[in-house]
Motif scaffolding. Structure first.
Motif, PDB file in Angstrom:
ATOM      1  N   LEU A 281       0.829  -1.208   0.000  1.00 36.71           N
ATOM      2  CA  LEU A 281       0.000   0.000   0.000  1.00 36.71           C
ATOM      3  C   LEU A 281       0.861   1.255   0.000  1.00 36.71           C
ATOM      4  O   LEU A 281       0.493   2.274  -0.604  1.00 36.71           O
ATOM      5  N   ASP A 282       2.017   1.187   0.648  1.00 37.47           N
ATOM      6  CA  ASP A 282       2.942   2.315   0.642  1.00 37.47           C
ATOM      7  C   ASP A 282       3.493   2.551  -0.762  1.00 37.47           C
ATOM      8  O   ASP A 282       3.667   3.696  -1.192  1.00 37.47           O
ATOM      9  N   ILE A 283       3.781   1.461  -1.482  1.00 37.92           N
ATOM     10  CA  ILE A 283       4.249   1.573  -2.871  1.00 37.92           C
ATOM     11  C   ILE A 283       3.198   2.285  -3.718  1.00 37.92           C
ATOM     12  O   ILE A 283       3.512   3.188  -4.515  1.00 37.92           O
ATOM     13  N   LEU A 284       1.938   1.916  -3.535  1.00 30.79           N
ATOM     14  CA  LEU A 284       0.851   2.555  -4.282  1.00 30.79           C
ATOM     15  C   LEU A 284       0.675   4.006  -3.857  1.00 30.79           C
ATOM     16  O   LEU A 284       0.388   4.878  -4.689  1.00 30.79           O
ATOM     17  N   ALA A 285       0.841   4.274  -2.559  1.00 29.64           N
ATOM     18  CA  ALA A 285       0.652   5.638  -2.046  1.00 29.64           C
ATOM     19  C   ALA A 285       1.679   6.608  -2.606  1.00 29.64           C
ATOM     20  O   ALA A 285       1.391   7.798  -2.786  1.00 29.64           O
ATOM     21  N   LYS A 286       2.875   6.118  -2.884  1.00 32.63           N
ATOM     22  CA  LYS A 286       3.969   6.988  -3.339  1.00 32.63           C
ATOM     23  C   LYS A 286       3.970   7.205  -4.852  1.00 32.63           C
ATOM     24  O   LYS A 286       4.759   8.001  -5.360  1.00 32.63           O
ATOM     25  N   GLU A 287       3.100   6.492  -5.568  1.00 32.24           N
ATOM     26  CA  GLU A 287       3.066   6.605  -7.024  1.00 32.24           C
ATOM     27  C   GLU A 287       2.162   7.761  -7.450  1.00 32.24           C
ATOM     28  O   GLU A 287       1.138   8.037  -6.824  1.00 32.24           O
ATOM     29  N   ASP A 288       2.540   8.448  -8.509  1.00 30.97           N
ATOM     30  CA  ASP A 288       1.701   9.511  -9.075  1.00 30.97           C
ATOM     31  C   ASP A 288       0.789   8.926 -10.144  1.00 30.97           C
ATOM     32  O   ASP A 288       1.261   8.294 -11.097  1.00 30.97           O
ATOM     33  N   PHE A 289      -0.512   9.145  -9.992  1.00 33.48           N
ATOM     34  CA  PHE A 289      -1.482   8.642 -10.954  1.00 33.48           C
ATOM     35  C   PHE A 289      -2.264   9.800 -11.547  1.00 33.48           C
ATOM     36  O   PHE A 289      -2.397  10.861 -10.936  1.00 33.48           O
ATOM     37  N   SER A 290      -2.824   9.557 -12.727  1.00 37.40           N
ATOM     38  CA  SER A 290      -3.623  10.585 -13.403  1.00 37.40           C
ATOM     39  C   SER A 290      -5.109  10.272 -13.363  1.00 37.40           C
ATOM     40  O   SER A 290      -5.935  11.180 -13.210  1.00 37.40           O
ATOM     41  N   HIS A 291      -5.459   8.997 -13.518  1.00 31.70           N
ATOM     42  CA  HIS A 291      -6.874   8.631 -13.585  1.00 31.70           C
ATOM     43  C   HIS A 291      -7.547   8.836 -12.231  1.00 31.70           C
ATOM     44  O   HIS A 291      -6.958   8.564 -11.182  1.00 31.70           O
ATOM     45  N   THR A 292      -8.789   9.286 -12.272  1.00 31.05           N
ATOM     46  CA  THR A 292      -9.530   9.584 -11.038  1.00 31.05           C
ATOM     47  C   THR A 292      -9.614   8.369 -10.116  1.00 31.05           C
ATOM     48  O   THR A 292      -9.407   8.483  -8.902  1.00 31.05           O
ATOM     49  N   ASP A 293      -9.920   7.198 -10.685  1.00 28.46           N
ATOM     50  CA  ASP A 293     -10.039   5.985  -9.859  1.00 28.46           C
ATOM     51  C   ASP A 293      -8.720   5.660  -9.168  1.00 28.46           C
ATOM     52  O   ASP A 293      -8.693   5.259  -7.993  1.00 28.46           O
ATOM     53  N   LEU A 294      -7.625   5.815  -9.897  1.00 26.08           N
ATOM     54  CA  LEU A 294      -6.311   5.523  -9.326  1.00 26.08           C
ATOM     55  C   LEU A 294      -5.928   6.557  -8.276  1.00 26.08           C
ATOM     56  O   LEU A 294      -5.284   6.227  -7.278  1.00 26.08           O
ATOM     57  N   ARG A 364      -7.039  -5.676  -5.725  1.00 25.97           N
ATOM     58  CA  ARG A 364      -7.548  -5.096  -6.969  1.00 25.97           C
ATOM     59  C   ARG A 364      -6.405  -4.527  -7.809  1.00 25.97           C
ATOM     60  O   ARG A 364      -6.382  -4.705  -9.037  1.00 25.97           O
ATOM     61  N   SER A 365      -5.454  -3.875  -7.151  1.00 26.87           N
ATOM     62  CA  SER A 365      -4.285  -3.360  -7.866  1.00 26.87           C
ATOM     63  C   SER A 365      -3.495  -4.503  -8.485  1.00 26.87           C
ATOM     64  O   SER A 365      -3.037  -4.416  -9.632  1.00 26.87           O
ATOM     65  N   ASP A 366      -3.352  -5.576  -7.718  1.00 24.81           N
ATOM     66  CA  ASP A 366      -2.645  -6.761  -8.182  1.00 24.81           C
ATOM     67  C   ASP A 366      -3.266  -7.302  -9.476  1.00 24.81           C
ATOM     68  O   ASP A 366      -2.564  -7.609 -10.452  1.00 24.81           O
ATOM     69  N   ALA A 367      -4.598  -7.413  -9.489  1.00 25.08           N
ATOM     70  CA  ALA A 367      -5.308  -7.914 -10.671  1.00 25.08           C
ATOM     71  C   ALA A 367      -5.177  -6.944 -11.850  1.00 25.08           C
ATOM     72  O   ALA A 367      -4.957  -7.362 -12.995  1.00 25.08           O
ATOM     73  N   LEU A 368      -5.307  -5.650 -11.569  1.00 23.95           N
ATOM     74  CA  LEU A 368      -5.172  -4.651 -12.640  1.00 23.95           C
ATOM     75  C   LEU A 368      -3.765  -4.656 -13.232  1.00 23.95           C
ATOM     76  O   LEU A 368      -3.584  -4.453 -14.431  1.00 23.95           O
ATOM     77  N   PHE A 369      -2.770  -4.900 -12.380  1.00 21.93           N
ATOM     78  CA  PHE A 369      -1.390  -4.984 -12.882  1.00 21.93           C
ATOM     79  C   PHE A 369      -1.239  -6.175 -13.829  1.00 21.93           C
ATOM     80  O   PHE A 369      -0.480  -6.110 -14.805  1.00 21.93           O
ATOM     81  N   SER A 370      -1.936  -7.277 -13.552  1.00 24.48           N
ATOM     82  CA  SER A 370      -1.902  -8.422 -14.464  1.00 24.48           C
ATOM     83  C   SER A 370      -2.509  -8.053 -15.813  1.00 24.48           C
ATOM     84  O   SER A 370      -1.960  -8.384 -16.868  1.00 24.48           O
TER      85      SER A 370
END
Length: 595
Positions: A281-294, A364-370
């Motif tokens: 979750l920390d890895i995801l928190a530190k990432e910059d995303f553009s899409h609203t859902d992300l 969910r992130s795991d599945a989307l990454f696949s």
């Protein structure tokens, strides 16, 4: 991006991680030598101090002990990096193997096989060499099930499909994020029972909450112990009071020991995998995303990571009582069990309804990454369009994604206002593969993935199929009756007014030719009257003749076989019309079965 480019990228990453791994191994060896030298130095200065009588020599010995533990922590940190690099190397090697159509290392998802699902069994979505195995890179506890849901639940809303496609497009570009997330997740011991224990614990109150007085008592008895120790510093004889104090504390705890032990069995040694989820979750928190859902997911991840990290730390500390001497000492001095139980209860009260949701974010992130990895590995695929204003199906250069590109034959077909497509052709000519190509690519479209086609546009059809119906000894059900039940379900959906895309492969195989033809014609007539697109593959050329009776509603396509120089050949190309050539008698003659 060509396959050769993908191969070069994965090879370069693998070599880069191998280089870093070599450096980490050398660093670990160096740290190990330093630790040995520190131990030797400590012993040397202690012995020298004893022999010389100079107590000052104990100072460097003490410093060396401190440095030793610093290097122990440093060694653990570097060893964690080493393990991560090993996983990253393995991940890139697996992608290189996948480019060569070797998917044996990926889970097949057999647990998701469902003979009653509208299409998954017919389309080989799960099992050996399945679409799921082809796509799957999940490594978290909920990830596999989330990925299975993406592939088996039809999303017919145009906006939702477009949104999911945008998410996958964005994640497609984040190769480093995807691989580091997966590598960290793979370091976790993925024990499903362990996972269920913690999620189950988080949903119920801790038993100690009924005894709030124990929290106050723990503070009072800790103050008493602290007072005795402080008095003992001034007068060592006072330390003897710790013995009755310890007996009192252990007596207070004794009625709770059995319940505390049962509670600990549920959460014991769970801190490692919780620490991993905190890290993910920390890895995801530190990432910059553009899409609203992300972005919304990103906003939840920071607080979630901190909270799970705190829980991991509490459970790690609680596990210290598993060491009998440590647990006995801590409880005798400060009622350690009460402190830990109340700390865990406080965490549980605050986050009881959140833990499962946070872990689900990681899954969910795991599945989307696949899914994004599938898109990354197929840059030549196109994103499909599911449009309410579109009638029928248009597929240009459509192929089956599980057939290697060097062997795959792509086909183009466009269905506009027709309700039934009859595909005739000989055995092995390509009819079934074509049906599965449509179905598998529609499943990919539901998931938001690009499809194996230059262009794929369809109305928002709910997919149903009857291609591989099986008998059931358990239910005392024949193959034929199982197929009839399947067709009944499809007709019920049709009669209910649902917009269906139906894939049928040689229906009613379990009855005689006359009965089969009559039943097939009846099903086609039923389909013509409803808002469906029914694609039926058959050997029965008489079904193709129905196009004359239902002009504009039924259209014929075929796959032909050819006999050249006493050899049977196929081009696997779909073409308009009814098939002219059949191959059964030719093959039987060639094999000496008939004259």
């Amino acid at each position: 991006m060509a396959r050769s480019t993908l191969k070069a990228i994965y090879t370069e990453r693998k070599e880069q991680f191998e280089y870093l791994l070599g450096r980490e191994k050398r660093m670990l060896a160096f740290i190990s030598v330093l630790r040995l030298l520190l131990i030797a130095g400590t012993v040397y200065f202690i012995i020298l101090s004893i022999k010389s009588g100079y107590e000052i020599l104990l100072v460097p010995a003490g410093l060396m002990v401190v440095l030793f533990f610093v290097f122990v922590a440093f060694h653990k940190n570097r060893n964690d990096k080493r393990r991560l690099l090993i996983e990253l190397i393995a991940i890139n090697q697996e992608e290189l193997d996948a480019l060569e159509n070797n998917f044996a290392t990926f889970d097949e998802g057999r647990q998701f096989m469902d003979p009653h699902h509208p299409w998954s069994l017919d389309l080989d979505l799960f099992g050996e060499k399945s679409l799921y195995q082809y796509i799957n890179r999940t490594a978290t506890h909920p990830g596999p099930a989330v990925l299975a849901d993406y592939l088996t639940k039809a999303v017919l809303d145009e906006e939702k499909i477009n949104s999911r496609q945008e998410v996958i497009r964005e994640l497609n570009e984040k190769l480093n994020l995807r691989q580091h997330f997966t590598a960290n997740a793979r370091l976790m011991q993925k024990d499903d029972l362990e996972f269920e224990d913690v999620i189950g614990w988080s949903k119920q109150p801790v038993f100690i909450e009924k005894y709030q007085w124990t929290k106050v008592l723990a503070i009072v008895m800790t103050a008493v112990t602290s007072g005795i120790i402080f008095a003992g510093i001034l007068d060592p004889s006072m330390l003897i009071l710790l013995i009755p104090q310890a007996l009192v504390n252990l007596t207070i705890l004794s009625p709770f020991f059995s319940r505390t032990n049962r509670f600990q069995e549920q959460v014991s040694k769970k801190h490692n995998f919780l620490h991993t989820y905190s890290l993910l979750l920390d890895i995801l928190a530190k990432e910059d995303f553009s899409h609203t859902d992300l972005k919304e997911m990103n906003a939840q991840c920071k607080d979630a990571s901190d909270a799970i990290h705190k829980l991991s730390g509490l459970l790690s500390l609680f596990d210290q009582r598993l060491n009998f001497m440590v647990g006995l000492t801590l409880n005798a001095l400060v009622l350690f069990d009460f402190y830990m139980l109340h700390s865990l209860a406080a965490w549980n009260r605050k986050y009881r309804n959140d833990l499962a949701a946070w872990v689900e974010i990681a899954g969910r992130s795991d599945a989307l990454f696949s899914l994004a990895g599938f898109a990354y590995n197929h840059p030549g695929y196109s994103y499909p369009e599911i449009r309410k204003d579109h009638a029928g199906l248009r597929a240009i250069d459509l192929g089956h994604p599980l057939i290697p590109e060097t062997k795959r034959v792509d086909n183009t077909v466009e269905i506009k206002d027709e309700r039934v497509v009859v595909i005739t052709g000989a055995n092995m000519a390509g009819k079934s593969t074509f049906l599965r190509s449509i179905g598998v690519n529609l499943a990919l479209a539901y998931a938001g993935c690009p499809v194996c086609a230059k262009e794929f546009v369809t109305a928002p059809y709910q997919l149903y199929s009857s291609m591989r119906t099986a008998d059931s000894l358990k239910d005392d059900e024949s193959y034929f009756f199982a197929e009839i039940k399947r067709l009944k379900k499809i007709v019920d959906k049709m009669m209910a007014g649902e917009q269906l895309l139906i894939l049928l492969d040689e229906v009613l195989k379990g009855t005689n030719a006359t009965d089969k033809q009559r039943g097939s014609k009846g099903l086609i007539k039923k389909s013509v009257a409803h808002d469906v697109l029914c694609i039926i593959a058959t050997h029965d050329l008489a079904l193709g003749e129905m196009a004359g009776e239902y002009r504009g509603k039924i259209v014929n396509y075929c796959f032909e076989s050819y006999i050249k120089e006493l050899e049977l050949t196929f081009d696997y190309r779909i073409q308009p019309g009814i098939a002219k050539n059949m191959n059964a008698s030719f093959l039987m003659k060639q094999m000496g079965i008939m004259d």
